[in-house]
Scaffold this motif. Structure first.
Motif, mmCIF file in Angstrom:
data_model
loop_
_atom_site.group_PDB
_atom_site.id
_atom_site.type_symbol
_atom_site.label_atom_id
_atom_site.label_comp_id
_atom_site.label_asym_id
_atom_site.label_seq_id
_atom_site.Cartn_x
_atom_site.Cartn_y
_atom_site.Cartn_z
ATOM 1 N N VAL A 72 17.739 44.650 64.620
ATOM 2 C CA VAL A 72 17.197 43.492 63.954
ATOM 3 C C VAL A 72 17.425 42.158 64.900
ATOM 4 O O VAL A 72 18.722 42.161 65.131
ATOM 5 C CB VAL A 72 17.481 43.448 62.425
ATOM 6 C CG1 VAL A 72 16.708 41.929 61.904
ATOM 7 C CG2 VAL A 72 17.244 44.402 61.632
ATOM 8 N N ASN A 73 16.379 41.267 64.939
ATOM 9 C CA ASN A 73 16.530 40.035 65.775
ATOM 10 C C ASN A 73 16.520 39.062 64.838
ATOM 11 O O ASN A 73 15.575 39.056 63.929
ATOM 12 C CB ASN A 73 15.765 39.826 67.169
ATOM 13 C CG ASN A 73 16.310 41.087 68.294
ATOM 14 O OD1 ASN A 73 17.313 41.302 68.581
ATOM 15 N ND2 ASN A 73 15.087 41.795 68.336
ATOM 16 N N GLY A 74 17.011 37.650 64.892
ATOM 17 C CA GLY A 74 17.054 36.832 64.007
ATOM 18 C C GLY A 74 17.697 35.566 64.455
ATOM 19 O O GLY A 74 18.410 35.675 65.595
ATOM 20 N N SER A 75 17.600 34.411 63.641
ATOM 21 C CA SER A 75 18.424 33.338 64.067
ATOM 22 C C SER A 75 19.348 32.970 62.724
ATOM 23 O O SER A 75 18.654 32.963 61.675
ATOM 24 C CB SER A 75 17.572 32.228 64.324
ATOM 25 O OG SER A 75 16.614 31.948 63.648
ATOM 26 N N VAL A 76 20.202 32.071 63.040
ATOM 27 C CA VAL A 76 21.221 31.869 61.908
ATOM 28 C C VAL A 76 20.749 30.398 61.436
ATOM 29 O O VAL A 76 20.562 29.429 62.172
ATOM 30 C CB VAL A 76 22.783 31.517 62.380
ATOM 31 C CG1 VAL A 76 23.481 31.004 61.444
ATOM 32 C CG2 VAL A 76 23.401 32.908 63.010
ATOM 33 N N VAL A 77 20.367 30.559 60.080
ATOM 34 C CA VAL A 77 19.484 29.216 59.537
ATOM 35 C C VAL A 77 20.549 28.191 58.887
ATOM 36 O O VAL A 77 20.231 27.086 58.580
ATOM 37 C CB VAL A 77 18.424 29.704 58.984
ATOM 38 C CG1 VAL A 77 17.271 30.140 59.732
ATOM 39 C CG2 VAL A 77 18.659 30.332 57.880
ATOM 40 N N TRP A 78 21.711 29.218 58.385
ATOM 41 C CA TRP A 78 22.553 27.940 57.880
ATOM 42 C C TRP A 78 23.990 28.947 57.827
ATOM 43 O O TRP A 78 24.150 29.800 58.153
ATOM 44 C CB TRP A 78 22.136 27.865 56.085
ATOM 45 C CG TRP A 78 22.157 28.826 55.414
ATOM 46 C CD1 TRP A 78 20.938 29.716 55.092
ATOM 47 C CD2 TRP A 78 23.410 29.601 54.802
ATOM 48 N NE1 TRP A 78 21.309 30.652 54.182
ATOM 49 C CE2 TRP A 78 22.746 30.556 53.917
ATOM 50 C CE3 TRP A 78 24.608 29.332 54.811
ATOM 51 C CZ2 TRP A 78 23.410 31.773 53.248
ATOM 52 C CZ3 TRP A 78 25.251 30.270 53.695
ATOM 53 C CH2 TRP A 78 24.695 31.393 53.035
ATOM 54 N N SER A 79 25.017 27.876 58.097
ATOM 55 C CA SER A 79 26.262 28.454 58.131
ATOM 56 C C SER A 79 27.395 27.557 57.146
ATOM 57 O O SER A 79 27.429 26.501 57.534
ATOM 58 C CB SER A 79 26.754 28.464 59.582
ATOM 59 O OG SER A 79 28.313 28.885 59.798
ATOM 60 N N ARG A 80 27.912 28.346 56.373
ATOM 61 C CA ARG A 80 29.178 27.546 55.578
ATOM 62 C C ARG A 80 30.508 28.144 55.938
ATOM 63 O O ARG A 80 30.422 29.665 55.389
ATOM 64 C CB ARG A 80 28.767 27.481 54.140
ATOM 65 C CG ARG A 80 27.225 27.011 53.794
ATOM 66 C CD ARG A 80 27.121 25.327 53.705
ATOM 67 N NE ARG A 80 26.021 24.882 53.123
ATOM 68 C CZ ARG A 80 24.864 25.050 53.847
ATOM 69 N NH1 ARG A 80 24.822 26.233 54.778
ATOM 70 N NH2 ARG A 80 23.801 24.581 53.277
ATOM 71 N N ARG A 83 30.206 32.302 55.884
ATOM 72 C CA ARG A 83 29.154 32.839 55.375
ATOM 73 C C ARG A 83 27.946 32.280 55.893
ATOM 74 O O ARG A 83 27.870 31.098 56.251
ATOM 75 C CB ARG A 83 29.087 32.451 53.925
ATOM 76 C CG ARG A 83 27.843 33.148 53.168
ATOM 77 C CD ARG A 83 28.146 32.997 51.434
ATOM 78 N NE ARG A 83 29.203 34.025 51.324
ATOM 79 C CZ ARG A 83 29.466 34.312 50.239
ATOM 80 N NH1 ARG A 83 29.069 33.526 49.095
ATOM 81 N NH2 ARG A 83 30.481 35.140 49.586
ATOM 82 N N ILE A 84 26.999 33.150 56.208
ATOM 83 C CA ILE A 84 25.804 32.615 57.072
ATOM 84 C C ILE A 84 24.473 33.092 56.453
ATOM 85 O O ILE A 84 24.590 34.202 55.556
ATOM 86 C CB ILE A 84 25.872 33.074 58.706
ATOM 87 C CG1 ILE A 84 25.732 34.830 58.419
ATOM 88 C CG2 ILE A 84 27.077 32.436 59.264
ATOM 89 C CD1 ILE A 84 25.641 35.216 60.073
ATOM 90 N N GLY A 85 23.223 32.765 56.673
ATOM 91 C CA GLY A 85 22.175 32.840 56.665
ATOM 92 C C GLY A 85 21.295 33.333 57.443
ATOM 93 O O GLY A 85 21.309 32.323 58.510
ATOM 94 N N ILE A 86 20.669 34.500 57.951
ATOM 95 C CA ILE A 86 19.976 34.558 58.908
ATOM 96 C C ILE A 86 18.330 34.873 58.607
ATOM 97 O O ILE A 86 18.177 35.717 57.749
ATOM 98 C CB ILE A 86 20.281 35.931 59.931
ATOM 99 C CG1 ILE A 86 21.817 35.899 60.161
ATOM 100 C CG2 ILE A 86 19.374 36.727 60.821
ATOM 101 C CD1 ILE A 86 22.446 37.136 60.846
ATOM 102 N N ALA A 87 17.526 34.280 59.237
ATOM 103 C CA ALA A 87 16.081 34.543 59.269
ATOM 104 C C ALA A 87 15.591 35.415 60.172
ATOM 105 O O ALA A 87 16.119 35.109 61.391
ATOM 106 C CB ALA A 87 15.251 33.192 59.317
ATOM 107 N N PHE A 88 14.753 36.594 60.059
ATOM 108 C CA PHE A 88 14.774 37.494 60.684
ATOM 109 C C PHE A 88 13.339 36.936 61.603
ATOM 110 O O PHE A 88 12.469 36.274 61.387
ATOM 111 C CB PHE A 88 14.322 38.944 60.266
ATOM 112 C CG PHE A 88 15.239 39.300 59.340
ATOM 113 C CD1 PHE A 88 16.654 39.285 59.713
ATOM 114 C CD2 PHE A 88 15.058 40.276 58.398
ATOM 115 C CE1 PHE A 88 17.576 39.768 59.012
ATOM 116 C CE2 PHE A 88 16.005 40.724 57.436
ATOM 117 C CZ PHE A 88 17.227 40.685 57.828
ATOM 118 N N ASP A 89 13.349 37.502 62.971
ATOM 119 C CA ASP A 89 12.222 37.269 63.954
ATOM 120 C C ASP A 89 10.812 38.178 63.409
ATOM 121 O O ASP A 89 9.791 37.466 63.472
ATOM 122 C CB ASP A 89 12.493 37.662 65.286
ATOM 123 C CG ASP A 89 13.569 36.649 66.071
ATOM 124 O OD1 ASP A 89 13.878 35.711 65.312
ATOM 125 O OD2 ASP A 89 14.008 37.093 67.145
#
Length: 121
Positions: A72-80, A83-89
């Motif tokens: 799966v490819n994606g980008s880190v949309v938030w980082s704390r 802990r991170i959130g990734i949105a998939f391509d």
């Protein structure tokens, strides 16, 4: 920070229904640099939330393997912190990650000492 602002900061990965689960994966940057292990906590068709071994910067392009889904490819949309959130391509089917992994013939995975033996007379 109020709850509405926090939700807005998390980006598009928060917009779809999510399943809570626990999967381990190894994150890498788009150019192949290992970023450490991640524990996937929430998974949806468009993204995930994970706990990481170390901080991963927002905006970074990443890839990883998910059981039952593959790469799966994606980008880190938030980082704390860790802990991170990734949105998939590309959207995935998150239910595939929940399916049991089967090795085909279930008897092939049973150790010899647990197999039922037939006595020939």
């Amino acid at each position: 920070m109020d709850d509405i602002q926090e939700k807005a900061d998390r980006g598009p990965a928060r917009s779809g229904p999510r399943d809570s689960l626990f999967l381990l994966t190894n994150l890498s940057s788009a150019d192949g640099v290992p970023l450490g292990r991640a524990r996937v906590r929430n998974l949806s068709a468009t993204g995930l939330m994970a706990d990481c071994e170390r901080a991963v910067p927002e905006g970074l392009q990443v890839h990883f393997d998910l059981r039952g889904i593959g790469r799966v490819n994606g980008s880190v949309v938030w980082s704390r912190e860790d802990r991170i959130g990734i949105a998939f391509d590309v959207e995935i089917d998150p239910q595939l990650a929940r399916r049991p992994v089967s090795g085909g013939d279930s008897r092939a995975n049973i150790p010899d000492y647990l197999r039922q033996r037939r006595l020939i007379r």
